[in-house]
Design an enzyme around this catalytic site. Structure first.
Site, PDB file in Angstrom:
ATOM      1  N   ASP A 253     -23.432   7.375  22.161  1.00  0.00           N
ATOM      2  CA  ASP A 253     -22.478   6.574  21.400  1.00  0.00           C
ATOM      3  C   ASP A 253     -23.206   5.936  20.228  1.00  0.00           C
ATOM      4  O   ASP A 253     -24.094   5.126  20.425  1.00  0.00           O
ATOM      5  CB  ASP A 253     -21.903   5.507  22.342  1.00  0.00           C
ATOM      6  N   LEU A 254     -22.876   6.348  19.037  1.00  0.00           N
ATOM      7  CA  LEU A 254     -23.558   5.802  17.865  1.00  0.00           C
ATOM      8  C   LEU A 254     -23.002   4.426  17.544  1.00  0.00           C
ATOM      9  O   LEU A 254     -21.808   4.191  17.567  1.00  0.00           O
ATOM     10  CB  LEU A 254     -23.387   6.739  16.661  1.00  0.00           C
TER      11      LEU A 254
ATOM     12  N   TYR B  78     -20.109   4.028  10.867  1.00  0.00           N
ATOM     13  CA  TYR B  78     -19.869   4.027   9.416  1.00  0.00           C
ATOM     14  C   TYR B  78     -20.843   3.093   8.697  1.00  0.00           C
ATOM     15  O   TYR B  78     -21.369   3.423   7.634  1.00  0.00           O
ATOM     16  CB  TYR B  78     -18.439   3.588   9.088  1.00  0.00           C
TER      17      TYR B  78
ATOM     18  N   ARG C 289     -21.738  -9.026  12.615  1.00  0.00           N
ATOM     19  CA  ARG C 289     -21.191  -9.413  13.921  1.00  0.00           C
ATOM     20  C   ARG C 289     -21.729 -10.764  14.362  1.00  0.00           C
ATOM     21  O   ARG C 289     -21.018 -11.581  14.932  1.00  0.00           O
ATOM     22  CB  ARG C 289     -21.526  -8.359  14.977  1.00  0.00           C
TER      23      ARG C 289
ATOM     24  N   ASP D 121     -18.182   9.446  16.405  1.00  0.00           N
ATOM     25  CA  ASP D 121     -19.425   8.751  16.768  1.00  0.00           C
ATOM     26  C   ASP D 121     -19.807   8.857  18.235  1.00  0.00           C
ATOM     27  O   ASP D 121     -20.712   8.168  18.682  1.00  0.00           O
ATOM     28  CB  ASP D 121     -19.346   7.277  16.356  1.00  0.00           C
ATOM     29  N   GLU D 122     -19.107   9.695  19.001  1.00  0.00           N
ATOM     30  CA  GLU D 122     -19.487   9.854  20.395  1.00  0.00           C
ATOM     31  C   GLU D 122     -19.625  11.322  20.756  1.00  0.00           C
ATOM     32  O   GLU D 122     -18.866  12.163  20.280  1.00  0.00           O
ATOM     33  CB  GLU D 122     -18.435   9.220  21.318  1.00  0.00           C
TER      34      GLU D 122
END
Length: 396
Positions: free
Chosen positions: A57-58, A62, A94, A149-150
DNA sequence: TGGGGTTAT
DNA sequence: ATAACCC
Protein backbone atom coordinates in the site's frame (compact mmCIF):
# COMPACT_ATOMS: atom_id res chain seq x y z
CA UNK A 1 11.52 4.30 -7.79
CA UNK A 2 13.36 3.69 -4.57
CA UNK A 3 12.12 7.06 -3.48
CA UNK A 4 8.54 5.86 -3.36
CA UNK A 5 7.74 5.08 0.23
CA UNK A 6 5.56 2.24 1.26
CA UNK A 7 3.23 2.73 4.13
CA UNK A 8 4.78 1.31 7.31
CA UNK A 9 2.75 -1.67 8.35
CA UNK A 10 1.84 -0.41 11.77
CA UNK A 11 0.28 2.58 10.15
CA UNK A 12 -1.89 0.71 7.76
CA UNK A 13 -4.76 0.05 10.08
CA UNK A 14 -4.84 3.06 12.29
CA UNK A 15 -4.29 5.94 10.01
CA UNK A 16 -7.34 5.38 7.91
CA UNK A 17 -10.98 5.72 8.71
CA UNK A 18 -11.63 2.95 6.25
CA UNK A 19 -12.11 -0.70 6.96
CA UNK A 20 -8.98 -2.49 7.88
CA UNK A 21 -10.58 -5.79 7.01
CA UNK A 22 -9.65 -5.25 3.41
CA UNK A 23 -6.22 -4.05 4.38
CA UNK A 24 -5.40 -7.32 6.04
CA UNK A 25 -3.34 -9.78 4.20
CA UNK A 26 -5.48 -12.28 2.45
CA UNK A 27 -4.26 -15.18 4.48
CA UNK A 28 -6.09 -18.43 4.59
CA UNK A 29 -6.71 -19.74 8.01
CA UNK A 30 -5.06 -23.04 8.84
CA UNK A 31 -8.35 -24.89 8.78
CA UNK A 32 -8.47 -24.62 5.02
CA UNK A 33 -5.90 -27.39 5.22
CA UNK A 34 -6.90 -30.01 2.73
CA UNK A 35 -7.67 -28.04 -0.34
CA UNK A 36 -4.93 -28.15 -2.91
CA UNK A 37 -4.07 -24.94 -4.68
CA UNK A 38 -4.63 -24.41 -8.33
CA UNK A 39 -1.17 -25.67 -9.04
CA UNK A 40 -1.89 -28.83 -7.12
CA UNK A 41 1.52 -28.71 -5.55
CA UNK A 42 2.66 -30.98 -2.80
CA UNK A 43 2.66 -29.04 0.42
CA UNK A 44 6.01 -29.51 2.16
CA UNK A 45 6.02 -31.17 5.56
CA UNK A 46 5.76 -28.78 8.42
CA UNK A 47 4.24 -26.01 6.43
CA UNK A 48 0.57 -25.26 6.30
CA UNK A 49 -1.27 -24.77 3.08
CA UNK A 50 -1.56 -21.07 3.85
CA UNK A 51 -0.80 -18.72 1.10
CA UNK A 52 1.67 -15.90 1.45
CA UNK A 53 0.29 -12.70 0.08
CA UNK A 54 1.89 -9.32 0.38
CA UNK A 55 -0.28 -6.27 0.43
CA UNK A 56 1.69 -3.28 -0.76
CA UNK A 57 0.00 0.00 0.00
CA UNK A 58 1.72 3.16 -1.16
CA UNK A 59 1.59 6.00 1.25
CA UNK A 60 -0.20 9.22 0.16
CA UNK A 61 0.63 8.20 -3.35
CA UNK A 62 -0.25 11.33 -5.33
CA UNK A 63 1.63 13.52 -2.87
CA UNK A 64 4.70 11.33 -3.16
CA UNK A 65 4.65 11.52 -6.93
CA UNK A 66 4.44 15.30 -6.69
CA UNK A 67 7.36 15.47 -4.27
CA UNK A 68 9.45 13.34 -6.58
CA UNK A 69 8.53 15.57 -9.54
CA UNK A 70 9.40 18.66 -7.57
CA UNK A 71 11.78 18.00 -4.66
CA UNK A 72 11.31 21.56 -3.38
CA UNK A 73 7.96 20.36 -2.09
CA UNK A 74 9.64 17.92 0.26
CA UNK A 75 9.49 19.03 3.86
CA UNK A 76 6.57 21.36 3.24
CA UNK A 77 2.97 20.55 4.02
CA UNK A 78 1.61 19.48 0.66
CA UNK A 79 -1.91 18.81 -0.53
CA UNK A 80 -3.04 17.45 -3.87
CA UNK A 81 -6.08 19.30 -5.08
CA UNK A 82 -8.87 18.16 -7.36
CA UNK A 83 -11.54 20.78 -7.81
CA UNK A 84 -12.25 22.14 -4.35
CA UNK A 85 -10.97 19.08 -2.52
CA UNK A 86 -7.65 18.12 -1.04
CA UNK A 87 -7.79 14.48 -2.11
CA UNK A 88 -4.58 13.51 -0.36
CA UNK A 89 -1.70 15.15 1.45
CA UNK A 90 1.72 14.34 2.79
CA UNK A 91 2.57 13.72 6.42
CA UNK A 92 3.71 17.27 7.09
CA UNK A 93 0.22 18.38 6.18
CA UNK A 94 -1.42 15.62 8.20
CA UNK A 95 0.52 16.66 11.27
CA UNK A 96 -0.99 20.10 10.86
CA UNK A 97 -4.53 18.76 10.73
CA UNK A 98 -5.19 18.29 7.03
CA UNK A 99 -7.25 15.20 6.25
CA UNK A 100 -7.88 13.36 3.04
CA UNK A 101 -10.89 14.63 1.09
CA UNK A 102 -11.03 17.79 3.14
CA UNK A 103 -12.25 20.77 1.24
CA UNK A 104 -9.70 23.40 0.34
CA UNK A 105 -11.17 26.12 2.52
CA UNK A 106 -11.14 23.99 5.64
CA UNK A 107 -7.66 22.78 4.85
CA UNK A 108 -6.31 26.30 4.37
CA UNK A 109 -8.01 27.36 7.55
CA UNK A 110 -6.42 24.52 9.49
CA UNK A 111 -3.10 24.97 7.78
CA UNK A 112 -2.46 28.35 6.12
CA UNK A 113 1.05 27.30 5.01
CA UNK A 114 -0.41 24.38 3.05
CA UNK A 115 1.06 24.12 -0.44
CA UNK A 116 -1.41 22.88 -3.03
CA UNK A 117 -0.72 21.26 -6.37
CA UNK A 118 -3.38 20.36 -8.88
CA UNK A 119 -3.88 16.65 -9.25
CA UNK A 120 -6.77 16.49 -11.67
CA UNK A 121 -4.60 15.09 -14.44
CA UNK A 122 -3.85 11.53 -13.39
CA UNK A 123 -1.35 10.79 -16.15
CA UNK A 124 1.83 10.81 -14.04
CA UNK A 125 0.13 9.01 -11.18
CA UNK A 126 -1.11 6.33 -13.53
CA UNK A 127 2.33 5.90 -15.07
CA UNK A 128 4.06 5.66 -11.73
CA UNK A 129 1.38 3.29 -10.52
CA UNK A 130 2.07 0.85 -13.33
CA UNK A 131 5.81 1.12 -12.75
CA UNK A 132 5.21 -0.08 -9.21
CA UNK A 133 3.05 -2.95 -10.42
CA UNK A 134 5.67 -3.96 -12.97
CA UNK A 135 8.35 -3.91 -10.32
CA UNK A 136 6.30 -6.22 -8.13
CA UNK A 137 5.63 -8.49 -11.08
CA UNK A 138 9.35 -9.32 -11.06
CA UNK A 139 8.80 -11.16 -7.78
CA UNK A 140 5.74 -13.00 -8.98
CA UNK A 141 3.52 -12.48 -12.01
CA UNK A 142 0.51 -12.81 -9.76
CA UNK A 143 -0.08 -9.18 -8.88
CA UNK A 144 -3.52 -7.71 -8.41
CA UNK A 145 -4.00 -3.97 -8.48
CA UNK A 146 -6.51 -2.15 -6.35
CA UNK A 147 -6.78 1.45 -7.37
CA UNK A 148 -3.55 3.21 -8.28
CA UNK A 149 -1.73 2.71 -5.02
CA UNK A 150 -2.32 -0.84 -3.82
CA UNK A 151 -1.06 -4.18 -5.02
CA UNK A 152 -1.53 -7.72 -3.77
CA UNK A 153 1.31 -10.07 -4.60
CA UNK A 154 0.96 -13.82 -4.24
CA UNK A 155 4.37 -14.90 -2.96
CA UNK A 156 3.40 -18.46 -2.07
CA UNK A 157 5.65 -20.11 -4.63
CA UNK A 158 8.60 -17.89 -3.88
CA UNK A 159 8.35 -18.56 -0.17
CA UNK A 160 7.99 -22.30 -0.62
CA UNK A 161 11.07 -22.40 -2.83
CA UNK A 162 13.09 -20.44 -0.31
CA UNK A 163 11.96 -22.63 2.55
CA UNK A 164 13.02 -25.72 0.66
CA UNK A 165 16.50 -24.30 0.27
CA UNK A 166 16.94 -23.73 3.97
CA UNK A 167 18.87 -26.18 6.11
CA UNK A 168 17.04 -27.60 9.09
CA UNK A 169 19.03 -25.59 11.62
CA UNK A 170 18.20 -22.44 9.72
CA UNK A 171 14.57 -23.49 9.61
CA UNK A 172 14.35 -23.94 13.35
CA UNK A 173 15.89 -20.52 13.88
CA UNK A 174 13.20 -18.87 11.77
CA UNK A 175 10.85 -16.56 13.55
CA UNK A 176 7.74 -15.06 12.10
CA UNK A 177 6.03 -12.02 13.42
CA UNK A 178 2.96 -10.10 12.55
CA UNK A 179 0.05 -8.32 14.02
CA UNK A 180 -3.69 -8.22 13.96
CA UNK A 181 -5.67 -5.17 13.04
CA UNK A 182 -8.53 -3.99 15.12
CA UNK A 183 -11.20 -3.88 12.58
CA UNK A 184 -14.28 -2.01 11.77
CA UNK A 185 -16.99 -3.17 9.33
CA UNK A 186 -16.82 -3.16 5.40
CA UNK A 187 -18.37 -1.08 2.15
CA UNK A 188 -20.72 1.85 2.81
CA UNK A 189 -24.01 0.39 1.61
CA UNK A 190 -23.50 -2.96 3.28
CA UNK A 191 -22.31 -1.28 6.46
CA UNK A 192 -25.59 0.64 6.59
CA UNK A 193 -27.61 -2.54 6.19
CA UNK A 194 -25.54 -4.29 8.81
CA UNK A 195 -26.04 -1.46 11.23
CA UNK A 196 -29.78 -1.79 10.75
CA UNK A 197 -29.33 -5.36 11.98
CA UNK A 198 -27.43 -4.21 15.01
CA UNK A 199 -24.07 -5.24 13.60
CA UNK A 200 -21.50 -2.52 14.09
CA UNK A 201 -18.29 -4.34 14.90
CA UNK A 202 -16.41 -7.27 13.46
CA UNK A 203 -17.22 -9.23 16.58
CA UNK A 204 -20.94 -8.55 16.08
CA UNK A 205 -20.61 -9.94 12.58
CA UNK A 206 -18.68 -13.00 13.75
CA UNK A 207 -21.39 -13.95 16.20
CA UNK A 208 -24.43 -13.06 14.11
CA UNK A 209 -26.75 -15.82 12.91
CA UNK A 210 -25.57 -16.95 9.44
CA UNK A 211 -29.12 -17.86 8.41
CA UNK A 212 -30.57 -14.47 9.17
CA UNK A 213 -27.62 -12.76 7.53
CA UNK A 214 -28.14 -14.83 4.38
CA UNK A 215 -31.79 -13.88 4.29
CA UNK A 216 -30.88 -10.24 4.67
CA UNK A 217 -27.95 -9.88 2.27
CA UNK A 218 -28.21 -12.88 0.01
CA UNK A 219 -26.16 -16.01 0.45
CA UNK A 220 -23.19 -14.78 -1.55
CA UNK A 221 -22.46 -11.57 0.30
CA UNK A 222 -23.47 -13.02 3.66
CA UNK A 223 -21.12 -15.98 3.55
CA UNK A 224 -18.26 -13.96 2.19
CA UNK A 225 -18.37 -11.14 4.70
CA UNK A 226 -18.88 -13.49 7.61
CA UNK A 227 -15.75 -15.42 6.65
CA UNK A 228 -13.97 -12.11 6.27
CA UNK A 229 -14.98 -11.25 9.82
CA UNK A 230 -12.85 -14.19 10.96
CA UNK A 231 -9.97 -13.05 8.83
CA UNK A 232 -10.60 -15.77 6.27
CA UNK A 233 -10.40 -14.78 2.68
CA UNK A 234 -9.81 -17.51 0.19
CA UNK A 235 -10.30 -15.34 -2.86
CA UNK A 236 -7.45 -15.75 -5.28
CA UNK A 237 -5.04 -12.98 -6.17
CA UNK A 238 -6.14 -12.29 -9.72
CA UNK A 239 -3.46 -10.82 -11.94
CA UNK A 240 -4.76 -7.51 -13.17
CA UNK A 241 -2.80 -7.33 -16.38
CA UNK A 242 -3.46 -4.40 -18.66
CA UNK A 243 -6.52 -2.26 -17.92
CA UNK A 244 -9.95 -3.31 -19.14
CA UNK A 245 -11.07 0.22 -19.77
CA UNK A 246 -9.82 3.75 -20.21
CA UNK A 247 -11.91 6.59 -18.95
CA UNK A 248 -11.61 10.27 -18.30
CA UNK A 249 -14.07 12.41 -16.46
CA UNK A 250 -14.54 16.00 -15.52
CA UNK A 251 -16.81 17.40 -12.88
CA UNK A 252 -18.00 20.97 -12.72
CA UNK A 253 -20.58 23.23 -11.16
CA UNK A 254 -22.73 23.53 -14.23
CA UNK A 255 -22.97 22.49 -17.83
CA UNK A 256 -26.27 23.49 -19.41
CA UNK A 257 -25.78 23.70 -23.14
CA UNK A 258 -25.01 21.24 -25.88
CA UNK A 259 -22.02 23.22 -27.18
CA UNK A 260 -20.53 23.35 -23.73
CA UNK A 261 -20.98 19.62 -23.38
CA UNK A 262 -19.47 18.99 -26.78
CA UNK A 263 -16.35 20.97 -25.91
CA UNK A 264 -15.83 19.05 -22.71
CA UNK A 265 -16.45 15.76 -24.46
CA UNK A 266 -13.87 16.63 -27.10
CA UNK A 267 -11.28 17.31 -24.42
CA UNK A 268 -11.94 14.04 -22.67
CA UNK A 269 -11.89 12.08 -25.90
CA UNK A 270 -8.66 13.63 -27.12
CA UNK A 271 -6.76 12.50 -24.03
CA UNK A 272 -8.35 9.09 -24.20
CA UNK A 273 -7.28 8.60 -27.79
CA UNK A 274 -3.70 9.31 -26.79
CA UNK A 275 -3.87 6.77 -24.04
CA UNK A 276 -5.50 4.10 -26.12
CA UNK A 277 -3.00 4.71 -28.90
CA UNK A 278 -0.10 4.14 -26.54
CA UNK A 279 -1.69 1.01 -25.20
CA UNK A 280 -1.87 -0.51 -28.64
CA UNK A 281 -5.12 -2.40 -28.19
CA UNK A 282 -8.33 -1.17 -29.75
CA UNK A 283 -11.54 -0.37 -27.92
CA UNK A 284 -14.71 -1.77 -29.42
CA UNK A 285 -17.16 0.01 -27.15
CA UNK A 286 -17.61 3.63 -26.19
CA UNK A 287 -19.61 4.96 -23.28
CA UNK A 288 -20.76 8.37 -22.18
CA UNK A 289 -21.72 8.98 -18.57
CA UNK A 290 -23.40 12.02 -17.07
CA UNK A 291 -24.36 13.18 -13.63
CA UNK A 292 -27.36 15.46 -13.40
CA UNK A 293 -27.58 18.19 -10.85
CA UNK A 294 -29.81 17.32 -7.95
CA UNK A 295 -29.80 18.20 -4.28
CA UNK A 296 -30.04 14.59 -3.17
CA UNK A 297 -28.88 11.50 -4.93
CA UNK A 298 -25.60 13.08 -5.95
CA UNK A 299 -23.82 9.80 -6.53
CA UNK A 300 -26.15 8.55 -9.23
CA UNK A 301 -25.03 8.57 -12.82
CA UNK A 302 -26.55 7.61 -16.13
CA UNK A 303 -24.73 6.21 -19.10
CA UNK A 304 -25.24 5.16 -22.69
CA UNK A 305 -22.88 2.99 -24.64
CA UNK A 306 -22.61 1.61 -28.14
CA UNK A 307 -20.22 -0.36 -30.31
CA UNK A 308 -17.57 1.61 -32.14
CA UNK A 309 -18.10 1.13 -35.90
CA UNK A 310 -15.39 -1.05 -37.38
CA UNK A 311 -14.28 1.56 -39.90
CA UNK A 312 -13.55 3.89 -37.00
CA UNK A 313 -11.69 1.21 -35.07
CA UNK A 314 -9.43 0.61 -38.06
CA UNK A 315 -8.44 4.25 -38.15
CA UNK A 316 -7.57 4.26 -34.46
CA UNK A 317 -3.87 3.54 -34.55
CA UNK A 318 -3.16 5.56 -37.67
CA UNK A 319 -2.04 9.01 -36.67
CA UNK A 320 -3.11 11.22 -39.55
CA UNK A 321 -6.70 10.06 -39.94
CA UNK A 322 -9.31 12.07 -38.17
CA UNK A 323 -10.93 9.77 -35.72
CA UNK A 324 -12.16 12.55 -33.45
CA UNK A 325 -14.99 13.69 -35.71
CA UNK A 326 -16.82 10.38 -36.08
CA UNK A 327 -16.34 9.56 -32.41
CA UNK A 328 -17.55 12.93 -31.19
CA UNK A 329 -20.57 12.41 -33.44
CA UNK A 330 -21.27 9.11 -31.76
CA UNK A 331 -20.81 10.62 -28.31
CA UNK A 332 -23.20 13.46 -29.08
CA UNK A 333 -25.80 10.97 -30.21
CA UNK A 334 -25.38 9.16 -26.93
CA UNK A 335 -25.61 12.52 -25.21
CA UNK A 336 -28.90 13.44 -26.88
CA UNK A 337 -30.20 10.00 -26.08
CA UNK A 338 -29.84 10.80 -22.39
CA UNK A 339 -30.42 14.53 -22.33
CA UNK A 340 -33.35 16.24 -23.93
CA UNK A 341 -31.49 19.25 -25.27
CA UNK A 342 -34.74 21.07 -26.08
CA UNK A 343 -35.39 21.25 -22.37
CA UNK A 344 -33.25 23.02 -19.80
CA UNK A 345 -30.66 20.76 -18.21
CA UNK A 346 -27.95 21.02 -15.61
CA UNK A 347 -25.10 18.53 -15.58
CA UNK A 348 -22.28 18.31 -13.06
CA UNK A 349 -20.16 15.61 -14.64
CA UNK A 350 -19.22 14.17 -18.00
CA UNK A 351 -17.22 11.03 -18.49
CA UNK A 352 -16.09 9.16 -21.58
CA UNK A 353 -15.00 5.55 -21.40
CA UNK A 354 -13.36 3.34 -24.01
CA UNK A 355 -13.68 -0.30 -23.18
CA UNK A 356 -14.04 -3.79 -24.59
CA UNK A 357 -10.39 -3.64 -25.57
CA UNK A 358 -9.16 -6.20 -28.05
CA UNK A 359 -5.71 -7.17 -29.18
CA UNK A 360 -4.98 -6.61 -32.82
CA UNK A 361 -4.76 -9.44 -35.23
CA UNK A 362 -0.99 -9.64 -35.42
CA UNK A 363 -0.70 -13.29 -34.48
CA UNK A 364 2.74 -14.76 -34.95
CA UNK A 365 2.32 -17.80 -37.09
CA UNK A 366 0.37 -20.33 -35.17
CA UNK A 367 1.15 -19.31 -31.64
CA UNK A 368 -2.24 -19.15 -30.09
CA UNK A 369 -1.81 -18.62 -26.41
CA UNK A 370 1.21 -16.41 -26.17
CA UNK A 371 1.87 -13.31 -28.10
CA UNK A 372 2.90 -9.74 -27.68
CA UNK A 373 1.23 -6.48 -28.35
CA UNK A 374 2.24 -4.89 -31.59
CA UNK A 375 5.21 -2.94 -30.34
CA UNK A 376 6.36 0.32 -31.78
CA UNK A 377 9.10 -1.43 -33.75
CA UNK A 378 12.25 -1.61 -31.65
CA UNK A 379 12.82 2.07 -31.12
CA UNK A 380 10.82 1.77 -27.99
CA UNK A 381 10.60 5.13 -26.43
CA UNK A 382 6.89 4.54 -26.52
CA UNK A 383 4.55 3.91 -23.67
CA UNK A 384 3.59 0.59 -25.11
CA UNK A 385 4.36 -2.25 -22.81
CA UNK A 386 4.13 -5.82 -23.80
CA UNK A 387 1.87 -8.13 -21.93
CA UNK A 388 0.57 -11.62 -21.98
CA UNK A 389 -3.10 -12.26 -22.33
CA UNK A 390 -4.99 -14.40 -19.88
CA UNK A 391 -7.54 -15.30 -22.45
CA UNK A 392 -7.13 -14.62 -26.04
CA UNK A 393 -9.25 -14.23 -29.02
CA UNK A 394 -7.85 -12.04 -31.62
CA UNK A 395 -9.84 -9.61 -33.57
CA UNK A 396 -9.13 -6.87 -35.88
C1' DT B 1 -16.38 14.28 -2.24
C1' DG B 2 -12.40 13.63 -7.14
C1' DG B 3 -10.95 10.88 -10.90
C1' DG B 4 -10.40 6.96 -11.59
C1' DG B 5 -11.01 1.47 -11.64
C1' DT B 6 -13.49 -3.63 -11.11
C1' DT B 7 -17.17 -7.20 -10.89
C1' DA B 8 -21.99 -8.71 -10.38
C1' DT B 9 -26.72 -8.42 -11.67
C1' DA C 1 -27.50 -0.12 -17.98
C1' DT C 2 -27.07 0.04 -13.41
C1' DA C 3 -25.43 -0.93 -8.88
C1' DA C 4 -22.20 -2.09 -5.77
C1' DC C 5 -17.55 -2.29 -4.42
C1' DC C 6 -12.42 -0.54 -4.17
C1' DC C 7 -8.76 3.25 -3.97
Amino acid sequence: MEQLGVEPEEEAGRDEEEDAAQAMERAEAGEAGGSPGVHDQVVPEGSSSSRVIAHVDLDCFYAQVEMISNPELKGKPLGVQQKYLVVTCNYEARKLGVKKLMNVRDAKEKCPQLVLVNGEDLTRYREMSYKVTELLEEFSPVVERLGFDENFVDLTEMVEKRLQQLQSDELSALTVSGHVYNNQCIGYKTAKRLEALGISSVHDLQTFSPKILEKELGISVAQRIQKLSFGEDTSPVTPSGPPQSFSEEDSFKKCSSEVEAKNKIEELLASLLNRVCQDGRKPHTIRLTIRRYSSENHCSRESRQCPIPSHVIQKLGTGNCDVMTPMVDILMKLFRNMVNVKMPFHLTLLSVCLCNLKVLNTAKKGTIDYYLTPSLSTTSRSGKRSFKMKDSHMED
